[in-house]
Design an enzyme around this catalytic site. Structure first.
Site, PDB file in Angstrom:
ATOM      1  N   ASN A  32       0.873  -1.172   0.000  1.00 16.74           N
ATOM      2  CA  ASN A  32       0.000   0.000   0.000  1.00 16.74           C
ATOM      3  C   ASN A  32       0.910   1.221   0.000  1.00 16.74           C
ATOM      4  O   ASN A  32       1.474   1.595   1.011  1.00 16.74           O
ATOM      5  CB  ASN A  32      -0.882  -0.032   1.257  1.00 16.74           C
ATOM      6  CG  ASN A  32      -1.834   1.143   1.306  1.00 16.74           C
ATOM      7  OD1 ASN A  32      -1.847   1.988   0.414  1.00 16.74           O
ATOM      8  ND2 ASN A  32      -2.623   1.206   2.356  1.00 16.74           N
ATOM      9  N   LYS A  61       3.132   1.088   3.303  1.00 17.75           N
ATOM     10  CA  LYS A  61       2.727   0.129   4.324  1.00 17.75           C
ATOM     11  C   LYS A  61       2.705  -1.232   3.654  1.00 17.75           C
ATOM     12  O   LYS A  61       2.066  -1.386   2.596  1.00 17.75           O
ATOM     13  CB  LYS A  61       1.332   0.453   4.860  1.00 17.75           C
ATOM     14  CG  LYS A  61       1.311   1.612   5.823  1.00 17.75           C
ATOM     15  CD  LYS A  61      -0.070   1.758   6.441  1.00 17.75           C
ATOM     16  CE  LYS A  61      -0.302   3.196   6.831  1.00 17.75           C
ATOM     17  NZ  LYS A  61      -1.682   3.627   6.701  1.00 17.75           N
ATOM     18  N   ARG A  98      -2.586  -2.406  -3.383  1.00 23.68           N
ATOM     19  CA  ARG A  98      -3.763  -1.561  -3.259  1.00 23.68           C
ATOM     20  C   ARG A  98      -3.613  -0.429  -4.280  1.00 23.68           C
ATOM     21  O   ARG A  98      -2.644   0.334  -4.233  1.00 23.68           O
ATOM     22  CB  ARG A  98      -3.848  -0.987  -1.848  1.00 23.68           C
ATOM     23  CG  ARG A  98      -5.016  -0.056  -1.721  1.00 23.68           C
ATOM     24  CD  ARG A  98      -4.994   0.699  -0.422  1.00 23.68           C
ATOM     25  NE  ARG A  98      -6.104   1.634  -0.385  1.00 23.68           N
ATOM     26  CZ  ARG A  98      -6.086   2.779   0.273  1.00 23.68           C
ATOM     27  NH1 ARG A  98      -5.021   3.152   0.934  1.00 23.68           N
ATOM     28  NH2 ARG A  98      -7.137   3.561   0.262  1.00 23.68           N
ATOM     29  N   HIS A 129     -12.542   3.574  -0.596  1.00 27.06           N
ATOM     30  CA  HIS A 129     -12.561   2.766   0.641  1.00 27.06           C
ATOM     31  C   HIS A 129     -13.308   1.448   0.420  1.00 27.06           C
ATOM     32  O   HIS A 129     -13.832   0.857   1.371  1.00 27.06           O
ATOM     33  CB  HIS A 129     -13.278   3.510   1.802  1.00 27.06           C
ATOM     34  CG  HIS A 129     -12.535   4.697   2.331  1.00 27.06           C
ATOM     35  ND1 HIS A 129     -13.178   5.833   2.768  1.00 27.06           N
ATOM     36  CD2 HIS A 129     -11.222   4.909   2.514  1.00 27.06           C
ATOM     37  CE1 HIS A 129     -12.288   6.710   3.200  1.00 27.06           C
ATOM     38  NE2 HIS A 129     -11.091   6.172   3.051  1.00 27.06           N
ATOM     39  N   LEU A 136     -15.058   5.947   9.148  1.00 26.77           N
ATOM     40  CA  LEU A 136     -14.729   7.266   9.683  1.00 26.77           C
ATOM     41  C   LEU A 136     -13.301   7.253  10.186  1.00 26.77           C
ATOM     42  O   LEU A 136     -13.036   6.860  11.334  1.00 26.77           O
ATOM     43  CB  LEU A 136     -15.702   7.637  10.814  1.00 26.77           C
ATOM     44  CG  LEU A 136     -17.199   7.458  10.502  1.00 26.77           C
ATOM     45  CD1 LEU A 136     -18.053   7.795  11.718  1.00 26.77           C
ATOM     46  CD2 LEU A 136     -17.603   8.320   9.308  1.00 26.77           C
ATOM     47  N   GLY A 169      -9.636   9.820   6.286  1.00 23.82           N
ATOM     48  CA  GLY A 169     -10.602   9.929   5.179  1.00 23.82           C
ATOM     49  C   GLY A 169     -11.901   9.282   5.647  1.00 23.82           C
ATOM     50  O   GLY A 169     -11.860   8.328   6.414  1.00 23.82           O
ATOM     51  N   ARG A 187     -10.104  17.038   4.360  1.00 24.43           N
ATOM     52  CA  ARG A 187     -10.849  17.236   3.111  1.00 24.43           C
ATOM     53  C   ARG A 187     -12.214  17.839   3.404  1.00 24.43           C
ATOM     54  O   ARG A 187     -12.840  17.520   4.413  1.00 24.43           O
ATOM     55  CB  ARG A 187     -11.024  15.924   2.369  1.00 24.43           C
ATOM     56  CG  ARG A 187      -9.752  15.434   1.740  1.00 24.43           C
ATOM     57  CD  ARG A 187     -10.012  14.209   0.872  1.00 24.43           C
ATOM     58  NE  ARG A 187      -8.843  13.364   0.907  1.00 24.43           N
ATOM     59  CZ  ARG A 187      -8.869  12.064   1.152  1.00 24.43           C
ATOM     60  NH1 ARG A 187     -10.020  11.442   1.338  1.00 24.43           N
ATOM     61  NH2 ARG A 187      -7.758  11.375   1.171  1.00 24.43           N
ATOM     62  N   ASP A 235      -6.767  15.783  14.080  1.00 24.49           N
ATOM     63  CA  ASP A 235      -6.873  14.619  14.973  1.00 24.49           C
ATOM     64  C   ASP A 235      -8.104  14.755  15.867  1.00 24.49           C
ATOM     65  O   ASP A 235      -8.194  15.670  16.698  1.00 24.49           O
ATOM     66  CB  ASP A 235      -5.594  14.504  15.827  1.00 24.49           C
ATOM     67  CG  ASP A 235      -5.509  13.149  16.500  1.00 24.49           C
ATOM     68  OD1 ASP A 235      -6.555  12.668  16.998  1.00 24.49           O
ATOM     69  OD2 ASP A 235      -4.419  12.563  16.523  1.00 24.49           O
ATOM     70  N   GLY A 240     -10.532   4.721  12.318  1.00 18.50           N
ATOM     71  CA  GLY A 240     -10.014   5.366  13.539  1.00 18.50           C
ATOM     72  C   GLY A 240     -11.079   6.012  14.409  1.00 18.50           C
ATOM     73  O   GLY A 240     -11.153   5.738  15.611  1.00 18.50           O
ATOM     74  N   GLY A 274     -14.541   5.877  13.873  1.00 20.62           N
ATOM     75  CA  GLY A 274     -15.689   4.975  14.021  1.00 20.62           C
ATOM     76  C   GLY A 274     -15.442   3.888  15.051  1.00 20.62           C
ATOM     77  O   GLY A 274     -16.344   3.490  15.787  1.00 20.62           O
ATOM     78  N   GLU A 275     -14.194   3.395  15.131  1.00 14.74           N
ATOM     79  CA  GLU A 275     -13.900   2.314  16.076  1.00 14.74           C
ATOM     80  C   GLU A 275     -13.622   2.825  17.484  1.00 14.74           C
ATOM     81  O   GLU A 275     -13.834   2.103  18.456  1.00 14.74           O
ATOM     82  CB  GLU A 275     -12.669   1.517  15.594  1.00 14.74           C
ATOM     83  CG  GLU A 275     -12.936   0.712  14.342  1.00 14.74           C
ATOM     84  CD  GLU A 275     -11.661   0.126  13.743  1.00 14.74           C
ATOM     85  OE1 GLU A 275     -10.726  -0.190  14.496  1.00 14.74           O
ATOM     86  OE2 GLU A 275     -11.616  -0.012  12.504  1.00 14.74           O
ATOM     87  N   ASN A 276     -13.121   4.068  17.566  1.00 16.63           N
ATOM     88  CA  ASN A 276     -12.613   4.527  18.874  1.00 16.63           C
ATOM     89  C   ASN A 276     -13.385   5.646  19.546  1.00 16.63           C
ATOM     90  O   ASN A 276     -13.256   5.825  20.753  1.00 16.63           O
ATOM     91  CB  ASN A 276     -11.150   4.982  18.716  1.00 16.63           C
ATOM     92  CG  ASN A 276     -10.252   3.849  18.290  1.00 16.63           C
ATOM     93  OD1 ASN A 276     -10.131   2.864  19.010  1.00 16.63           O
ATOM     94  ND2 ASN A 276      -9.663   3.952  17.111  1.00 16.63           N
ATOM     95  N   GLU A 296      -8.405  -3.772   6.018  1.00 17.66           N
ATOM     96  CA  GLU A 296      -8.348  -3.667   4.545  1.00 17.66           C
ATOM     97  C   GLU A 296      -7.301  -4.593   3.959  1.00 17.66           C
ATOM     98  O   GLU A 296      -7.500  -5.157   2.888  1.00 17.66           O
ATOM     99  CB  GLU A 296      -8.048  -2.212   4.147  1.00 17.66           C
ATOM    100  CG  GLU A 296      -9.190  -1.285   4.473  1.00 17.66           C
ATOM    101  CD  GLU A 296      -8.826   0.185   4.357  1.00 17.66           C
ATOM    102  OE1 GLU A 296      -8.353   0.746   5.355  1.00 17.66           O
ATOM    103  OE2 GLU A 296      -9.003   0.752   3.273  1.00 17.66           O
TER     104      GLU A 296
HETATM  105  P1  AMP Z   1      -7.571   6.223  10.391  1.00 15.04           P
HETATM  106  O1  AMP Z   1      -7.449   7.038   9.136  1.00 15.04           O
HETATM  107  O2  AMP Z   1      -8.549   5.103  10.275  1.00 15.04           O
HETATM  108  O3  AMP Z   1      -6.232   5.778  10.920  1.00 15.04           O
HETATM  109  O4  AMP Z   1      -8.172   7.183  11.501  1.00 15.04           O
HETATM  110  C1  AMP Z   1      -7.512   8.342  11.946  1.00 15.04           C
HETATM  111  C2  AMP Z   1      -8.470   9.167  12.762  1.00 15.04           C
HETATM  112  O5  AMP Z   1      -8.956   8.409  13.863  1.00 15.04           O
HETATM  113  C3  AMP Z   1      -7.834  10.419  13.332  1.00 15.04           C
HETATM  114  O6  AMP Z   1      -8.694  11.512  13.155  1.00 15.04           O
HETATM  115  C4  AMP Z   1      -7.719  10.093  14.796  1.00 15.04           C
HETATM  116  O7  AMP Z   1      -7.783  11.232  15.553  1.00 15.04           O
HETATM  117  C5  AMP Z   1      -8.948   9.245  15.014  1.00 15.04           C
HETATM  118  N1  AMP Z   1      -8.873   8.488  16.265  1.00 15.04           N
HETATM  119  C6  AMP Z   1      -8.047   7.477  16.579  1.00 15.04           C
HETATM  120  N2  AMP Z   1      -8.257   7.094  17.879  1.00 15.04           N
HETATM  121  C7  AMP Z   1      -9.240   7.865  18.371  1.00 15.04           C
HETATM  122  C8  AMP Z   1      -9.912   7.963  19.630  1.00 15.04           C
HETATM  123  N3  AMP Z   1      -9.601   7.166  20.653  1.00 15.04           N
HETATM  124  N4  AMP Z   1     -10.877   8.894  19.771  1.00 15.04           N
HETATM  125  C9  AMP Z   1     -11.201   9.713  18.767  1.00 15.04           C
HETATM  126  N5  AMP Z   1     -10.606   9.682  17.553  1.00 15.04           N
HETATM  127  C10 AMP Z   1      -9.636   8.769  17.355  1.00 15.04           C
END
Ligand code: AMP
Length: 607
Positions: free
Chosen positions: A7, A14, A83, A172, A201, A204, A233, A274, A322, A324-326, A381
């Site tokens: 990737n 990566k 990818r 995606h 989420l 991107g 974006r 972030d 990032g 959506g999961e956290n 992915e």
């Molecule tokens: P990704 O592109 O999937 O790696 O996601 C990156 C995004 O996930 C960034 O905006 C991070 O700030 C956000 N993120 C990661 N961990 C957390 C968390 N614990 N709470 C809120 N946002 C997070």
């Protein structure tokens, strides 16, 4: 298969080597700052080390060769999967890379100027390092190739759209596909029966409507700029604003940079992209950060509502990547006011949800009375890319007849219970091994019996060990005529209501079998891994072609038997072997499967 995933971004790489069936990682690498003064890399999440590489190409080659060198001795790369972000109109599935494919990826530079050139550089570097294995391109756009025209087309003149390939492609795709499948698996349902809204989420962001397994709407368009508010974006914006900006004196490159790098959460919050920082500051009362979160969440909720309308209903909403999961806060805000459509969040479960792609990939955060399931799914992915690439290669091998099955001709033989052994050879008698057979644990015995039918008898019929729970005499059609027994074609172990016979052992001892004489249903033994390779399941009925120089034959009605203790081999009897004039070392190619029709007719039991 062991698949090396590449990737490649404009300044990063990566890579990982994965098992395509389990998703297990054998090694991974991250390279950063490629093309900048001090590129660096880390292997298997270890410490960062600097790379001495002038230029992009060399840094990629060094990174990839270090990844291959980091593999355990017994792991060899079978294929490389790349990818590739934009497949344009040319690619709706994984594709083995050749010069034409490289040229087509290059043609799509104009559609994805930030991504496709980097992807192609990764392809060229990996071909240098691993020239002898197939390289497969897996496209982010491919999963969305099923978008209907009403979702694909922008309201611009058709001729202009066609000339410049302007339409909605979506991105995606590997993530949306992966989490939709994972959600269906968690819900113990077939994805072809579900309507799922997947919200990726991360930095991107995009949403997809996955209706009965196919993407029918997605928020990113011709480029990844459309749709949700993202890290930097802009997402959806009135195109009139772009005209205003151009009239205000911004040039095209400035506008490009502005929309891609300076907007989204970063633009709204003024503190960067972030979400963790933005949430922290919002909690401390920062108005701009609060508004950034509100605009972000509102936009996702708006898409969820519209996609429920697009699909005429929804069974599950999935959060991934990032944020959506956290971020329980983002999920809480997005899921507010979705009760009208039957989606009710369990606030405690939402707060406690924690997922990781290996041990705990899915967390359910909907309340018990929620008709729509709300799930958090850890995306993977790389695993989806590995699966898609491997399945494509396997499909190609299969269609070219390159996946072969050893064919063994079984002479007539007998399986006995311990009771029958003692009846034929004396009390306490144990069978003795003459030689092992190809199936692990099975052996031909030194002992033989005479099989007696109404017409004639066959002497020295070999007994196969070990002993079984039922007696079974396997003979060919020719043997049946000779003995005068009308035996049915059956799977091994399925002897109920079959004819019997008399067996004679040593010293004239006889055993009468009430049932057990069958003509073996031609079959293939295979392991679950083989079954996955061949794309079949236990008890499928398939066709196998054998080539024998002059008497080629296609065997229909071949039963597939899958067990982890089996070894890949097709078994036919002597009549069948003779009909195709097969000799030792013969091989067959699986040419088609007919899973349903025969199964309902002949669902069978066997040992
Ligand atoms: P990704 O592109 O999937 O790696 O996601 C990156 C995004 O996930 C960034 O905006 C991070 O700030 C956000 N993120 C990661 N961990 C957390 C968390 N614990 N709470 C809120 N946002 C997070």
């Amino acid at each position: 298969m062991k698949i090396l995933i590449v990737n490649c971004g404009s300044s990063s790489l990566k890579g990982a080597v994965l098992d395509h069936a389990s998703g297990a990682r054998h090694a991974s690498i991250k390279v950063e700052r490629i093309g900048e003064p001090e590129p660096r890399m880390r292997i298997n999440h270890g410490d960062w080390e600097s790379i001495q590489a002038d230029g992009h190409k060399l840094a990629l080659e060094i990174g990839l060769s270090r990844l291959v060198a980091a593999l355990p001795d017994d792991i060899k790369v079978d294929a490389v999967a790349h990818r590739v972000v934009h497949g344009g109109d040319a690619f709706d599935r994984p594709t083995v890379i050749d010069e034409d494919v490289e040229a087509a990826i290059e043609e799509n530079f104009v559609l994805a100027p930030l991504h496709n050139p980097a992807n192609l550089a990764g392809i060229k570097a990996a071909q240098q390092i691993l020239p002898d294995v197939p390289h497969v391109a897996v496209f982010d756009t491919a999963f969305h190739s099923t978008l209907p025209n009403r979702a694909k087309n922008y309201a611009i003149p058709k001729s202009y759209a066609a000339e410049h390939r302007i339409r909605r492609y979506g991105f995606h795709g590997n993530s949306h596909h992966y989490v939709a499948l994972k959600a269906a698996e968690y819900m113990e349902a077939d994805e072809r029966d579900l309507r799922i809204i997947t919200c990726h989420l991360g930095n991107g962001c995009s949403v997809a409507a996955v209706e009965f397994g196919r993407s029918v709407e997605t928020s990113m368009g011709m480029t990844p700029l459309e749709g949700l508010v993202m890290g930097t974006r802009v997402g959806d914006i009135d195109p009139g604003i772009l005209l205003t900006m151009l009239r205000n004196g911004m040039d095209v490159d400035e506008l490009d940079r502005f929309l891609n790098k300076e907007c989204g959460l970063a633009g709204l919050s003024g503190v960067g992209n972030d979400m963790r920082d933005i949430e922290e500051r919002a909690a401390d009362g920062d108005d701009a950060c609060r508004q950034a979160i509100q605009v972000f969440s509102h936009r996702v909720r708006k898409y969820i509502g519209s996609y429920a309308a697009v699909m005429g209903g929804v069974d599950a909403i999935v959060f991934t990547a990032g944020i959506g999961e956290n971020s329980s806060q983002a999920r809480h805000r997005i899921a507010q006011r979705l009760e009208y459509m039957g989606a009710v969040l369990d606030e405690d479960a939402n707060r406690d949800a924690s997922v990781d792609k290996f041990d705990n990939p899915v967390a359910e955060i909907s309340s018990r009375n929620s008709r729509v399931r709300i799930l958090v799914v850890a995306t993977d992915e790389q695993f989806q890319i590995a699966k898609d690439a491997a399945n494509h290669l396997i499909e190609e091998q299969r269609s070219h007849g390159e996946l072969t099955i050893p064919v063994a001709v079984s002479a007539r033989h007998v399986h006995l219970t311990q009771e029958a052994v003692e009846g034929l050879f004396g009390e306490g008698y144990q069978l003795t091994e003459r030689n092992p057979l190809s199936q692990p644990g099975q052996f031909a015995c030194n002992e033989t019996v005479t099989v007696v039918g109404p017409k004639r008898q066959l002497e020295r019929v070999r007994i196969l060990g070990p002993t079984r729970s039922k007696n079974q005499v396997e003979i060919s059609r020719t043997d049946e005529f000779y003995l005068g027994i009308d035996a049915p074609v059956r799977a091994s172990g399925d002897v109920a209501n079959s004819p019997g016979c008399t067996l004679i052992g040593t010293d004239g001892r006889t055993v009468e079998l009430k049932e057990g004489v069958i003509c073996a249903w031609r079959h293939i033994h295979m392991t679950p891994e083989d079954a996955e390779l061949f794309g079949v399941q236990d008890r499928d009925v398939v066709e196998v072609a054998v080539s024998s120089g002059g008497r080629d034959l296609v065997f229909g009605d071949v039963l597939v038997r899958v067990k982890s203790s089996y070894k890949l081999e097709m078994h036919i009897d002597t009549d069948e072997g003779n009909a195709a004039e097969l000799s030792k070392g013969a091989e067959g190619a699986l040419i088609s499967t007919d899973q349903s029709a025969h199964l309902t007719r002949r669902r069978t039991k066997y040992d």
